[in-house]
Motif scaffolding. Structure first.
Motif, short mmCIF file in Angstrom:
data_model
loop_
_atom_site.label_atom_id
_atom_site.label_comp_id
_atom_site.label_asym_id
_atom_site.label_seq_id
_atom_site.Cartn_x
_atom_site.Cartn_y
_atom_site.Cartn_z
N ASN A 17 -4.26 -0.27 -1.96
CA ASN A 17 -4.04 -1.61 -1.40
C ASN A 17 -3.35 -2.51 -2.41
OD1 ASN A 17 -5.26 -0.98 1.07
ND2 ASN A 17 -7.30 -1.37 0.24
N GLY A 18 -3.00 -3.70 -1.93
CA GLY A 18 -2.26 -4.62 -2.78
C GLY A 18 -3.01 -5.06 -4.01
N SER A 26 0.79 -2.09 -3.31
CA SER A 26 0.65 -1.29 -2.09
C SER A 26 1.38 0.05 -2.22
CB SER A 26 1.22 -2.05 -0.89
OG SER A 26 0.48 -3.22 -0.64
N SER A 79 1.83 -2.21 5.34
CA SER A 79 0.46 -2.37 4.88
C SER A 79 -0.13 -3.65 5.48
CB SER A 79 0.41 -2.45 3.35
OG SER A 79 -0.89 -2.79 2.91
#
Length: 503
Positions: free
Chosen positions: A129-130, A185, A178
Motif C-alpha cells: 500500500n501507499g 503503491s 490502488s
C-alpha cells in the motif's frame, strides 16, 4: 347425579351458587392479594427501568470524555483543508499550505488484452500500500468457465488486494488503480502462472518482476510510463515545517486533518478551541434527565394508598364497563410502593453523590462551582437548577476541571467523579430491586415477591380443590333432599290413591 329442584320446586342451582359465593370469599381475597403483588412487582420494575434509563443517559452523556472535553475546529478554507480535534488536542492555531494531494498509483495495460478462457488456474499477488504496508501471497482462483469480466470482478471483490480494476472495451486496455494513495503503491507477481495471466491481459512487460515494470529494473517508477502512473504522497507545509504523508488523512497532536485541495503559495488557517456549547448542552441535558427521573420516582413514593379500592374480582369486572374498570384499577394500584425504603435510600444516596465535593490534584470541586444547585423549594425533593452563565464561565476558565468533576478516577467516594458515583449508586439500587421484584429474565423462585406469588398460587390451587369438594357436598345434600321429597310425594300419591279407591 344432580337433581335440580324437580321435586321441591326450589331453584337448587341458584341456592348452590349463593352458598358457593360465600365459600369463595377467602379465594377472592387470595386472588386480590396476588393481584396486588403483581402490580407491586410491576411498579418496582418500572422504577428500575427509569433508573436504568438514567444510568444509560449518564454513560452516553457526562461519562464520556468526548462530550465534556469537546473541541470545535474552524478552517479558513474547507475546500482545501478540514480538521477535527479530539478531546486531547490543545487550543491551537495552525497554518497549512498544501503543495500537492496524495494520489493513488495506476497501472494501464498496452491494449493487447487477449484473455484465454478454458483453464483452471490460481494467480498469486503481493500488494504494497501507499504507506508501505505489505500483504503477501493473496490468491484468486480462476475457473475454466470464467470470462475476462468474471476475473476482473473476482479481483475487485478480493478485499485484501484493495484494487479498483476495469476493462475499457473501446481501447481494449485494463486499468488497475490502488484504492489507497501514496508513492509506495506496488503490485508484485508471485509466480510464473500469474505472470502468464497478466501478459494475456496486456501487461506484456512484466518479466517476472513487478507489474508494469517495463524497463526490467525490478521497480515500478516514472520510467515505466505509460504502463504506470506513479502514486504520490501528500506534500504540505505546516507552521513552516515541510513534510509528507502517504494519505490525505492524517493526525497531528490530536487533530485529524483531511486535505481536499491544493493551495501552493496560499496558507489555510486551522484553529481549535473548547466547544463550550456542546459541553453546556451535555450538562444541561443530564440535569434535565436527572430531574425528570427523580420527579417520577418521588411521585410514586408519595402516592396515597387507597385501601377502599381493593382489586376487582372476576365477577365484579363482568358487571362494570371498561372505563369504570380502568378508573377503579387506577385507584387500586395507587401507593403500592409508597415510602419504599430501597428507593428512598437510593435517591438519598444520589443526592449525597451529587452534593459531596470531588477531590482532584489541586484541591476539590463541587457541583455548585458550575452554577448547579438544588432548588429552593424543598417539596421538589432535591431537583437541580442551573445558572447557565456561571456554567459557561467555568467551562471557559477550566474545562479540564469540569471534566474532572464528573469523571475523576479514584478508589474512594471522595476521589470519584460524579458520573462514577451516580452509576455505582444506581447499580446498587437496581440490584436490590431485582432481588425484590425480579426482571423478565428471572423466574418467580428467584426474587422475594415471586416467591410470595408462588406461595399464593399454591394456596389458590388448594382452595379451589376444596371448593370443588364443598360444591359437591352441597349438591349431594340437595340431591338427597330432592330424592326424599320425591319419595314422600310418591307415598302421598299412593295413599291418596288408596283412600280414593274406597268410595
Amino acid at each position: 347425579m344432580r337433581i335440580g329442584g324437580l321435586a321441591s320446586g326450589m331453584d337448587i342451582d341458584q341456592l348452590v351458587s349463593d352458598l358457593m359465593r360465600t365459600e369463595r370469599l377467602p379465594l377472592d381475597k387470595l386472588n386480590q392479594q396476588k393481584q396486588l403483588l403483581e402490580w407491586q412487582r410491576d411498579d418496582y420494575r418500572e422504577m428500575n427501568t427509569l433508573l436504568k434509563e438514567l444510568d444509560t443517559f449518564i454513560f452516553e452523556g457526562i461519562d464520556r470524555e468526548g462530550n465534556l472535553l469537546s473541541k470545535t475546529t474552524v478552517s479558513s478554507d474547507d475546500s482545501v483543508v478540514t480538521a477535527i480535534a479530539d478531546s486531547s488536542a490543545s487550543d491551537i492555531s495552525t497554518e497549512i499550505e498544501v503543495l500537492n494531494l496524495a494520489k493513488p498509483a495506476t497501472w494501464i495495460s498496452d491494449g493487447t488484452a487477449n484473455f484465454m478462457a478454458g483453464t483452471n488456474r490460481t494467480i498469486s499477488l503481493s500488494v504494497t500500500n501507499g504507506d508501505g504496508t505489505v500483504s503477501n501471497n493473496i490468491t484468486v482462483d480462476i475457473s475454466d468457465t470464467d470470462t475476462l469480466d468474471n476475473v476482473i470482478k473476482k479481483l475487485n471483490d478480493t478485499k485484501e488486494l484493495d484494487l479498483n480494476i476495469f476493462h475499457d472495451s473501446e481501447t481494449n486496455k485494463i486499468v488497475i488503480t490502488s484504492n489507497e494513495p501514496g508513492a509506495q503503491s506496488q503490485i508484485m507477481i508471485d509466480d510464473a502462472e500469474t505472470e502468464a495471466f497478466f501478459q494475456e491481459i496486456g501487461f506484456t512487460a512484466v518479466a517476472g518482476a513487478e507489474l508494469g515494470d517495463t524497463d526490467g529494473n525490478g521497480v515500478i517508477d516514472g520510467s515505466d510510463s505509460p504502463i504506470k502512473t506513479s502514486g504520490e504522497d501528500a506534500a504540505f507545509v505546516i507552521n513552516g515545517l515541510s513534510t509528507t504523508r502517504s494519505s490525505n488523512d492524517f493526525n497531528i497532536n490530536g487533530v485529524a486533518y483531511t486535505l481536499k485541495g491544493e493551495s501552493p503559495g496560499t496558507t489555510v488557517s486551522i484553529s481549535t478551541s473548547t466547544d463550550t456549547d456542546k459541553i453546556v448542552d451535555t450538562v444541561v441535558q443530564f440535569v434535565a434527565k436527572y430531574n425528570e427521573i427523580i420527579d417520577t420516582i418521588n411521585g410514586k413514593l408519595s402516592e396515597s394508598r387507597n385501601r377502599d379500592y381493593p382489586p376487582l374480582t372476576s365477577e365484579q369486572r363482568q358487571e362494570l364497563s371498561e372505563t369504570e374498570i380502568e378508573l377503579w384499577d387506577a385507584q387500586a394500584k395507587s401507593g403500592l410502593i409508597r415510602n419504599d425504603s430501597m428507593l428512598s435510600s437510593g435517591l438519598n444516596q444520589l443526592r449525597i453523590d451529587l452534593y459531596s465535593p470531588v477531590s482532584v490534584d489541586n484541591g476539590s470541586i463541587m457541583l455548585n462551582d458550575l452554577g448547579i444547585n438544588t432548588t429552593k423549594d424543598y417539596l421538589e425533593n432535591g431537583k437541580l437548577e442551573i445558572d447557565e452563565f456561571k456554567l459557561r464561565e467555568k467551562i471557559a476558565e477550566d474545562p479540564e476541571a469540569v471534566y474532572e468533576l464528573f469523571n475523576a478516577e479514584g478508589s474512594s467516594h471522595e476521589s470519584k467523579g460524579l458520573a462514577t458515583r451516580l452509576r455505582d449508586t444506581l447499580s446498587t439500587t437496581m440490584e436490590q430491586i431485582v432481588e425484590k421484584a425480579g426482571n423478565p429474565l428471572k423466574t418467580d423462585e428467584q426474587f422475594s415477591i415471586g416467591k410470595n406469588l408462588v406461595s399464593i398460587d399454591k394456596q389458590i390451587d388448594s382452595f379451589e380443590d376444596r371448593l370443588i369438594q364443598i360444591e359437591d357436598r352441597y349438591w349431594r345434600q340437595f340431591t338427597a333432599m330432592e330424592q326424599a321429597i320425591q319419595r314422600a310425594n310418591e307415598q302421598s300419591a299412593y295413599l291418596l290413591e288408596q283412600f280414593g279407591g274406597g268410595y
